[in-house]
Motif scaffolding. Structure first.
Motif, PDB file in Angstrom:
ATOM      1  N   ARG A 159      17.532   2.207   4.247  1.00  0.00           N
ATOM      2  CA  ARG A 159      15.928   3.313   3.881  1.00  0.00           C
ATOM      3  C   ARG A 159      14.942   3.463   4.953  1.00  0.00           C
ATOM      4  O   ARG A 159      14.787   2.233   5.515  1.00  0.00           O
ATOM      5  CB  ARG A 159      15.426   2.785   2.650  1.00  0.00           C
ATOM      6  CG  ARG A 159      16.313   2.148   1.822  1.00  0.00           C
ATOM      7  CD  ARG A 159      15.439   2.102   0.139  1.00  0.00           C
ATOM      8  NE  ARG A 159      16.351   1.997  -1.343  1.00  0.00           N
ATOM      9  CZ  ARG A 159      17.167   1.239  -1.519  1.00  0.00           C
ATOM     10  NH1 ARG A 159      16.612  -0.030  -0.783  1.00  0.00           N
ATOM     11  NH2 ARG A 159      17.372   0.960  -1.942  1.00  0.00           N
ATOM     12  N   PRO A 160      14.511   4.976   5.638  1.00  0.00           N
ATOM     13  CA  PRO A 160      13.722   4.566   6.218  1.00  0.00           C
ATOM     14  C   PRO A 160      12.575   4.042   6.153  1.00  0.00           C
ATOM     15  O   PRO A 160      11.741   4.108   5.416  1.00  0.00           O
ATOM     16  CB  PRO A 160      13.811   5.998   7.061  1.00  0.00           C
ATOM     17  CG  PRO A 160      14.069   7.007   5.867  1.00  0.00           C
ATOM     18  CD  PRO A 160      14.971   5.754   5.019  1.00  0.00           C
ATOM     19  N   GLY A 161      11.293   3.399   6.811  1.00  0.00           N
ATOM     20  CA  GLY A 161      10.376   3.495   7.075  1.00  0.00           C
ATOM     21  C   GLY A 161       9.030   3.053   8.268  1.00  0.00           C
ATOM     22  O   GLY A 161       9.867   2.671   9.308  1.00  0.00           O
ATOM     23  N   TYR A 162       8.345   2.125   7.891  1.00  0.00           N
ATOM     24  CA  TYR A 162       7.321   1.911   9.960  1.00  0.00           C
ATOM     25  C   TYR A 162       5.924   0.928   9.448  1.00  0.00           C
ATOM     26  O   TYR A 162       6.165   0.758   8.288  1.00  0.00           O
ATOM     27  CB  TYR A 162       6.608   3.144  10.462  1.00  0.00           C
ATOM     28  CG  TYR A 162       7.653   4.119  10.609  1.00  0.00           C
ATOM     29  CD1 TYR A 162       8.326   4.168  11.407  1.00  0.00           C
ATOM     30  CD2 TYR A 162       8.120   4.920  10.099  1.00  0.00           C
ATOM     31  CE1 TYR A 162       8.969   4.689  12.387  1.00  0.00           C
ATOM     32  CE2 TYR A 162       9.443   6.498  10.548  1.00  0.00           C
ATOM     33  CZ  TYR A 162       9.825   6.079  11.189  1.00  0.00           C
ATOM     34  OH  TYR A 162      10.576   7.255  11.900  1.00  0.00           O
ATOM     35  N   LEU A 198       3.532   3.254  15.892  1.00  0.00           N
ATOM     36  CA  LEU A 198       4.467   3.084  14.389  1.00  0.00           C
ATOM     37  C   LEU A 198       5.638   2.125  14.948  1.00  0.00           C
ATOM     38  O   LEU A 198       6.303   2.511  16.476  1.00  0.00           O
ATOM     39  CB  LEU A 198       4.471   3.848  13.922  1.00  0.00           C
ATOM     40  CG  LEU A 198       3.634   5.287  12.930  1.00  0.00           C
ATOM     41  CD1 LEU A 198       4.735   6.135  12.390  1.00  0.00           C
ATOM     42  CD2 LEU A 198       2.705   3.616  11.954  1.00  0.00           C
ATOM     43  N   THR A 199       5.732   1.649  14.294  1.00  0.00           N
ATOM     44  CA  THR A 199       7.173   0.443  14.370  1.00  0.00           C
ATOM     45  C   THR A 199       8.669   0.674  13.608  1.00  0.00           C
ATOM     46  O   THR A 199       8.121   0.620  11.993  1.00  0.00           O
ATOM     47  CB  THR A 199       6.960  -1.128  15.005  1.00  0.00           C
ATOM     48  OG1 THR A 199       5.785  -0.977  15.976  1.00  0.00           O
ATOM     49  CG2 THR A 199       8.037  -1.847  14.768  1.00  0.00           C
ATOM     50  N   ALA A 200       9.421   1.312  13.742  1.00  0.00           N
ATOM     51  CA  ALA A 200      11.066   1.701  12.677  1.00  0.00           C
ATOM     52  C   ALA A 200      10.762   0.094  11.862  1.00  0.00           C
ATOM     53  O   ALA A 200      10.513  -1.002  12.307  1.00  0.00           O
ATOM     54  CB  ALA A 200      11.552   2.318  13.103  1.00  0.00           C
ATOM     55  N   ASP A 201      11.032   0.277  10.525  1.00  0.00           N
ATOM     56  CA  ASP A 201      11.098  -0.771  10.193  1.00  0.00           C
ATOM     57  C   ASP A 201      12.343  -0.244   8.612  1.00  0.00           C
ATOM     58  O   ASP A 201      11.983  -0.270   7.349  1.00  0.00           O
ATOM     59  CB  ASP A 201       9.695  -1.331   9.261  1.00  0.00           C
ATOM     60  CG  ASP A 201       9.715  -2.179   8.274  1.00  0.00           C
ATOM     61  OD1 ASP A 201      10.554  -3.244   8.657  1.00  0.00           O
ATOM     62  OD2 ASP A 201       9.647  -2.408   7.460  1.00  0.00           O
ATOM     63  N   TYR A 202      13.630  -0.454   9.670  1.00  0.00           N
ATOM     64  CA  TYR A 202      14.800   0.100   7.997  1.00  0.00           C
ATOM     65  C   TYR A 202      15.039  -1.275   7.525  1.00  0.00           C
ATOM     66  O   TYR A 202      15.309  -2.742   7.503  1.00  0.00           O
ATOM     67  CB  TYR A 202      15.158   0.680   9.570  1.00  0.00           C
ATOM     68  CG  TYR A 202      15.309   2.295   9.594  1.00  0.00           C
ATOM     69  CD1 TYR A 202      16.430   3.087   8.807  1.00  0.00           C
ATOM     70  CD2 TYR A 202      14.637   2.453   9.956  1.00  0.00           C
ATOM     71  CE1 TYR A 202      15.803   4.578   9.216  1.00  0.00           C
ATOM     72  CE2 TYR A 202      14.423   3.910  10.576  1.00  0.00           C
ATOM     73  CZ  TYR A 202      14.663   4.768  10.541  1.00  0.00           C
ATOM     74  OH  TYR A 202      14.742   6.296  10.198  1.00  0.00           O
ATOM     75  N   PHE A 247       6.006  12.700  10.686  1.00  0.00           N
ATOM     76  CA  PHE A 247       5.625  12.784   9.585  1.00  0.00           C
ATOM     77  C   PHE A 247       4.821  11.735   8.908  1.00  0.00           C
ATOM     78  O   PHE A 247       4.072  11.664   8.434  1.00  0.00           O
ATOM     79  CB  PHE A 247       6.488  12.616   8.553  1.00  0.00           C
ATOM     80  CG  PHE A 247       6.657  13.623   7.250  1.00  0.00           C
ATOM     81  CD1 PHE A 247       6.319  14.510   7.222  1.00  0.00           C
ATOM     82  CD2 PHE A 247       7.314  12.617   6.913  1.00  0.00           C
ATOM     83  CE1 PHE A 247       6.232  15.053   5.802  1.00  0.00           C
ATOM     84  CE2 PHE A 247       7.390  12.973   5.424  1.00  0.00           C
ATOM     85  CZ  PHE A 247       6.674  13.971   4.623  1.00  0.00           C
ATOM     86  N   ALA A 248       5.086   9.960   8.930  1.00  0.00           N
ATOM     87  CA  ALA A 248       5.241   9.275   8.856  1.00  0.00           C
ATOM     88  C   ALA A 248       3.754   8.607   9.390  1.00  0.00           C
ATOM     89  O   ALA A 248       2.468   8.467   8.396  1.00  0.00           O
ATOM     90  CB  ALA A 248       6.024   7.897   9.093  1.00  0.00           C
ATOM     91  N   GLY A 249       3.323   9.631  10.652  1.00  0.00           N
ATOM     92  CA  GLY A 249       1.897   8.963  10.890  1.00  0.00           C
ATOM     93  C   GLY A 249       1.244   9.607  10.403  1.00  0.00           C
ATOM     94  O   GLY A 249      -0.432   9.452   9.772  1.00  0.00           O
ATOM     95  N   ALA A 250       1.152  11.670  10.318  1.00  0.00           N
ATOM     96  CA  ALA A 250       0.787  12.458   9.376  1.00  0.00           C
ATOM     97  C   ALA A 250       0.279  11.627   8.284  1.00  0.00           C
ATOM     98  O   ALA A 250      -1.545  12.029   7.715  1.00  0.00           O
ATOM     99  CB  ALA A 250       1.081  13.856   9.304  1.00  0.00           C
ATOM    100  N   LEU A 251       1.157  11.754   7.259  1.00  0.00           N
ATOM    101  CA  LEU A 251       1.189  11.583   6.472  1.00  0.00           C
ATOM    102  C   LEU A 251      -0.215  10.422   5.854  1.00  0.00           C
ATOM    103  O   LEU A 251      -1.292  10.254   4.993  1.00  0.00           O
ATOM    104  CB  LEU A 251       2.303  10.892   5.526  1.00  0.00           C
ATOM    105  CG  LEU A 251       3.206  11.844   4.845  1.00  0.00           C
ATOM    106  CD1 LEU A 251       4.867  11.115   4.424  1.00  0.00           C
ATOM    107  CD2 LEU A 251       2.777  12.684   3.681  1.00  0.00           C
ATOM    108  N   LEU A 252      -0.451   9.130   7.124  1.00  0.00           N
ATOM    109  CA  LEU A 252      -1.588   7.557   6.924  1.00  0.00           C
ATOM    110  C   LEU A 252      -2.254   8.484   7.851  1.00  0.00           C
ATOM    111  O   LEU A 252      -3.063   6.732   7.744  1.00  0.00           O
ATOM    112  CB  LEU A 252      -0.304   6.558   7.104  1.00  0.00           C
ATOM    113  CG  LEU A 252       0.356   6.403   5.172  1.00  0.00           C
ATOM    114  CD1 LEU A 252       0.644   5.115   5.949  1.00  0.00           C
ATOM    115  CD2 LEU A 252      -0.504   6.240   4.292  1.00  0.00           C
ATOM    116  N   ASP A 253      -2.139   9.108   8.511  1.00  0.00           N
ATOM    117  CA  ASP A 253      -3.644   9.563   9.824  1.00  0.00           C
ATOM    118  C   ASP A 253      -3.524   8.452  10.462  1.00  0.00           C
ATOM    119  O   ASP A 253      -4.621   8.064  11.194  1.00  0.00           O
ATOM    120  CB  ASP A 253      -4.835   9.706   8.948  1.00  0.00           C
ATOM    121  CG  ASP A 253      -5.746  10.176   9.781  1.00  0.00           C
ATOM    122  OD1 ASP A 253      -5.499  10.477  10.847  1.00  0.00           O
ATOM    123  OD2 ASP A 253      -7.090   9.874   9.705  1.00  0.00           O
TER     124      ASP A 253
END
Length: 214
Positions: free
Chosen positions: A83-86, A64-68, A52-58
């Motif tokens: 809090r999730p992030g990448y 991606l690397t998880a960045d919580y 989902f994150a990849g699709a949002l930012l193409d």
């Protein structure tokens, strides 16, 4: 502002496959410590969130690397909660993300390029999970319990699920989750907190869902 939030819902078995994508080591360590059925849902949720994150930012999800980030634990490579992030090549991506699960359903919410300091939380709940004795006393404020008491009995579990989804969404937005006693958080009316409807999430209509943004 809430119109900028994008939602995706999946049944665990229907999470789209991604070209070779693995969980990060911290995520995988968390998964292997779980019971098999729980680990299956956990992995499905994290894989769906990464895609989902990849699709949002193409951006290819495999890059991606998880960045919580956790208010108590901070941010580091060994973190798999909060809090999730990448990040991409060491640079945090400009995204707000939130993930929720109920049974075999996953709800994702995301916003591109959020304003500085903005936070997001979503949750989903099954009315079948909140009708046990003691729920109102343990989970609800006095005002919320009174609201349930005025609700026709056949609708009470659905009303409880709506309140619980609001509480979880609000607490996720803050980042602390259930470290805060839910009975101390009144969610009958809070700025930035609202119920979601199946038409915008794609969830089955029997599930309650809510979003907090602020």
């Amino acid at each position: 502002m809430s119109s900028d939030v994008v939602f995706r819902a999946f049944a665990v078995g229907d999470v789209p496959g991604q070209e070779p994508v693995r969980l990060d080591p911290a995520e995988e360590r968390r998964a292997v410590a779980m019971a098999p059925a729980v680990a299956r849902r956990f992995r499905a949720g994290r894989m769906a969130l990464r895609g989902f994150a990849g699709a949002l930012l193409d951006v290819p999800p495999s890059e991606l690397t998880a960045d919580y980030c956790c208010p108590q634990c901070g941010r580091n490579a060994d973190l798999a909660h909060g809090r999730p992030g990448y990040s991409l090549h060491g640079r945090p991506l400009p995204l707000l993300l939130s993930l929720a699960r109920a049974g075999d359903w996953i709800l994702l919410a995301g916003m591109r390029a959020p304003a500085a300091g903005l936070r997001l939380g979503v949750d989903i709940e099954d009315p079948a999970d909140v009708g046990f004795p003691g729920f109102d006393r343990t989970a609800l404020t006095a005002a919320e319990a009174a609201t349930i008491g005025r609700t026709p009995e056949r609708l009470r579990n659905a009303a409880r699920a709506r309140l619980w989804a609001r509480k979880e969404a609000w607490l996720k937005m803050g980042g602390g989750g259930l470290r805060t006693a839910p009975a101390a958080v009144d969610v009958l009316s809070r700025p930035g907190l609202r119920d979601l409807v199946p038409e915008e999430t794609g969830l089955p209509p029997h599930l309650a869902s809510a979003m907090a943004l602020g």
